[in-house]
Write a protein that holds these residues in place. Structure first.
Motif, mmCIF file in Angstrom:
data_model
loop_
_atom_site.group_PDB
_atom_site.id
_atom_site.type_symbol
_atom_site.label_atom_id
_atom_site.label_comp_id
_atom_site.label_asym_id
_atom_site.label_seq_id
_atom_site.Cartn_x
_atom_site.Cartn_y
_atom_site.Cartn_z
ATOM 1 N N THR A 103 0.806 -1.221 0.000
ATOM 2 C CA THR A 103 0.000 0.000 0.000
ATOM 3 C C THR A 103 0.840 1.272 0.000
ATOM 4 O OG1 THR A 103 -0.192 -0.085 2.413
ATOM 5 C CG2 THR A 103 -1.966 -1.106 1.129
ATOM 6 N N THR A 104 2.110 1.178 0.343
ATOM 7 C CA THR A 104 2.984 2.346 0.323
ATOM 8 C C THR A 104 3.525 2.621 -1.078
ATOM 9 O OG1 THR A 104 3.645 1.903 2.610
ATOM 10 C CG2 THR A 104 5.058 3.380 1.337
ATOM 11 N N THR A 105 4.006 1.561 -1.738
ATOM 12 C CA THR A 105 4.612 1.737 -3.062
ATOM 13 C C THR A 105 3.619 1.493 -4.204
ATOM 14 O OG1 THR A 105 5.303 -0.582 -3.214
ATOM 15 C CG2 THR A 105 6.859 0.988 -2.204
ATOM 16 N N HIS A 106 2.465 0.915 -3.868
ATOM 17 C CA HIS A 106 1.442 0.555 -4.864
ATOM 18 C C HIS A 106 1.983 -0.416 -5.899
ATOM 19 C CE1 HIS A 106 -1.273 3.398 -3.070
ATOM 20 N NE2 HIS A 106 -0.333 4.319 -3.154
ATOM 21 N N GLN A 107 2.797 -1.370 -5.431
ATOM 22 C CA GLN A 107 3.335 -2.409 -6.294
ATOM 23 C C GLN A 107 2.851 -3.769 -5.818
ATOM 24 O OE1 GLN A 107 7.595 -1.932 -6.346
ATOM 25 N NE2 GLN A 107 7.482 -0.329 -7.886
ATOM 26 N N VAL A 108 2.694 -4.670 -6.764
ATOM 27 C CA VAL A 108 2.291 -6.038 -6.466
ATOM 28 C C VAL A 108 3.510 -6.941 -6.654
ATOM 29 C CG1 VAL A 108 0.812 -7.955 -7.169
ATOM 30 C CG2 VAL A 108 -0.075 -5.615 -7.222
ATOM 31 N N SER A 109 3.721 -7.835 -5.696
ATOM 32 C CA SER A 109 4.788 -8.817 -5.826
ATOM 33 C C SER A 109 4.181 -10.208 -5.750
ATOM 34 C CB SER A 109 5.838 -8.623 -4.726
ATOM 35 O OG SER A 109 5.246 -8.816 -3.452
ATOM 36 N N GLY A 110 4.932 -11.195 -6.179
ATOM 37 C CA GLY A 110 4.478 -12.578 -6.173
ATOM 38 C C GLY A 110 4.960 -13.276 -7.418
ATOM 39 N N SER A 111 4.613 -14.526 -7.553
ATOM 40 C CA SER A 111 4.997 -15.275 -8.748
ATOM 41 C C SER A 111 3.749 -15.801 -9.444
ATOM 42 C CB SER A 111 5.934 -16.428 -8.383
ATOM 43 O OG SER A 111 5.284 -17.333 -7.512
ATOM 44 N N LEU A 112 3.813 -15.866 -10.755
ATOM 45 C CA LEU A 112 2.677 -16.269 -11.575
ATOM 46 C C LEU A 112 2.814 -17.721 -11.994
ATOM 47 C CD1 LEU A 112 0.148 -15.384 -13.219
ATOM 48 C CD2 LEU A 112 1.724 -14.851 -15.084
ATOM 49 N N SER A 113 1.752 -18.507 -11.765
ATOM 50 C CA SER A 113 1.771 -19.883 -12.262
ATOM 51 C C SER A 113 0.775 -20.085 -13.393
ATOM 52 C CB SER A 113 1.502 -20.889 -11.141
ATOM 53 O OG SER A 113 0.135 -20.921 -10.812
ATOM 54 N N ALA A 114 -0.303 -19.271 -13.439
ATOM 55 C CA ALA A 114 -1.307 -19.457 -14.489
ATOM 56 C C ALA A 114 -2.189 -18.230 -14.611
ATOM 57 C CB ALA A 114 -2.169 -20.674 -14.180
ATOM 58 N N LEU A 115 -2.739 -18.058 -15.796
ATOM 59 C CA LEU A 115 -3.777 -17.064 -16.059
ATOM 60 C C LEU A 115 -5.020 -17.824 -16.475
ATOM 61 C CD1 LEU A 115 -1.941 -14.436 -18.277
ATOM 62 C CD2 LEU A 115 -2.626 -14.171 -15.902
ATOM 63 N N ARG A 116 -6.182 -17.418 -15.958
ATOM 64 C CA ARG A 116 -7.436 -18.044 -16.368
ATOM 65 C C ARG A 116 -8.396 -16.956 -16.823
ATOM 66 N NH1 ARG A 116 -9.492 -21.454 -11.687
ATOM 67 N NH2 ARG A 116 -8.102 -20.261 -10.377
ATOM 68 N N PHE A 117 -9.044 -17.187 -17.946
ATOM 69 C CA PHE A 117 -10.003 -16.250 -18.492
ATOM 70 C C PHE A 117 -11.380 -16.885 -18.418
ATOM 71 C CE2 PHE A 117 -6.956 -13.354 -20.255
ATOM 72 C CZ PHE A 117 -5.831 -14.146 -20.411
ATOM 73 N N GLY A 118 -12.397 -16.068 -18.173
ATOM 74 C CA GLY A 118 -13.753 -16.614 -18.137
ATOM 75 C C GLY A 118 -14.732 -15.635 -17.535
ATOM 76 N N SER A 119 -15.829 -16.185 -17.051
ATOM 77 C CA SER A 119 -16.879 -15.361 -16.465
ATOM 78 C C SER A 119 -16.902 -15.546 -14.961
ATOM 79 C CB SER A 119 -18.246 -15.751 -17.044
ATOM 80 O OG SER A 119 -18.591 -17.048 -16.597
ATOM 81 N N LYS A 120 -17.555 -14.603 -14.283
ATOM 82 C CA LYS A 120 -17.645 -14.665 -12.824
ATOM 83 C C LYS A 120 -18.278 -15.989 -12.379
ATOM 84 C CE LYS A 120 -19.616 -12.374 -8.838
ATOM 85 N NZ LYS A 120 -20.432 -11.286 -8.350
ATOM 86 N N GLN A 121 -19.317 -16.435 -13.065
ATOM 87 C CA GLN A 121 -19.989 -17.665 -12.671
ATOM 88 C C GLN A 121 -19.053 -18.861 -12.755
ATOM 89 O OE1 GLN A 121 -22.946 -17.817 -11.147
ATOM 90 N NE2 GLN A 121 -22.821 -15.586 -11.256
ATOM 91 N N SER A 122 -18.220 -18.921 -13.792
ATOM 92 C CA SER A 122 -17.295 -20.052 -13.896
ATOM 93 C C SER A 122 -16.252 -19.986 -12.790
ATOM 94 C CB SER A 122 -16.633 -20.100 -15.271
ATOM 95 O OG SER A 122 -15.735 -19.026 -15.449
ATOM 96 N N TRP A 123 -15.866 -18.780 -12.375
ATOM 97 C CA TRP A 123 -14.888 -18.651 -11.292
ATOM 98 C C TRP A 123 -15.465 -19.118 -9.982
ATOM 99 C CZ3 TRP A 123 -13.038 -13.032 -12.458
ATOM 100 C CH2 TRP A 123 -12.318 -13.051 -13.656
ATOM 101 N N ILE A 124 -16.730 -18.842 -9.747
ATOM 102 C CA ILE A 124 -17.357 -19.257 -8.495
ATOM 103 C C ILE A 124 -17.318 -20.773 -8.385
ATOM 104 C CG2 ILE A 124 -19.563 -19.388 -7.266
ATOM 105 C CD1 ILE A 124 -20.134 -16.561 -8.430
ATOM 106 N N ARG A 125 -17.530 -21.467 -9.499
ATOM 107 C CA ARG A 125 -17.513 -22.928 -9.479
ATOM 108 C C ARG A 125 -16.097 -23.489 -9.445
ATOM 109 N NH1 ARG A 125 -21.278 -21.860 -13.368
ATOM 110 N NH2 ARG A 125 -19.865 -22.432 -15.043
ATOM 111 N N GLN A 126 -15.148 -22.872 -10.159
ATOM 112 C CA GLN A 126 -13.837 -23.483 -10.358
ATOM 113 C C GLN A 126 -12.730 -22.918 -9.477
ATOM 114 O OE1 GLN A 126 -12.942 -23.163 -14.494
ATOM 115 N NE2 GLN A 126 -14.832 -24.123 -15.131
ATOM 116 N N ALA A 127 -12.766 -21.646 -9.212
ATOM 117 C CA ALA A 127 -11.651 -21.017 -8.494
ATOM 118 C C ALA A 127 -11.771 -21.223 -7.005
ATOM 119 C CB ALA A 127 -11.609 -19.525 -8.815
ATOM 120 N N THR A 128 -10.694 -20.975 -6.300
ATOM 121 C CA THR A 128 -10.685 -21.137 -4.841
ATOM 122 C C THR A 128 -10.590 -19.777 -4.175
ATOM 123 O OG1 THR A 128 -8.301 -21.438 -4.899
ATOM 124 C CG2 THR A 128 -9.656 -23.422 -4.932
#
Length: 111
Positions: free
Chosen positions: A79-104
């Motif tokens: 929140t101080t630098t407004h930067q995001v850190s972390g590592s990426l393993s996958a990108l998923r595209f879709g709709s909100k409804q599919s995320w509710i069923r599939q995502a955690t």
């Protein structure tokens, strides 16, 4: 959406996500997404604190969007630098409804 590799054609990668033999030109898909997606808000992290987690999701006005799945290191927003850190393993595209069923994503509030 899982995108199994179906070969390359003229510098474009074709993926056969539904295994119907026709495939998807992923380069064209990303180009269209890039030119047409307008985020509705800031998106959300999956962690209970709202600024970190295993996933980050953002959607547009019709609830279509993308989920960034973390790899070895969870996403964390500074929140101080407004930067995001972390590592990426996958990108998923879709709709909100599919995320509710599939995502955690966290159930602390809907995306």
């Amino acid at each position: 959406m899982n995108l199994p590799l179906g070969g390359a054609t003229h510098g474009h990668h074709n993926y056969d996500a539904d295994k119907n033999g026709t495939g998807l030109d992923f380069t064209k898909f990303i180009d269209k997404f890039d030119t047409s997606f307008v985020a509705a808000g800031y998106g959300e992290f999956s962690g209970a604190n709202g600024i970190s987690g295993k996933q980050y999701a953002t959607v547009d006005a019709v609830k279509t969007g993308v989920i960034f799945d973390a790899g070895k290191t969870d996403w964390s927003y500074n929140t101080t630098t407004h930067q995001v850190s972390g590592s990426l393993s996958a990108l998923r595209f879709g709709s909100k409804q599919s995320w509710i069923r599939q995502a955690t994503l966290s159930s602390r509030r809907p995306i």
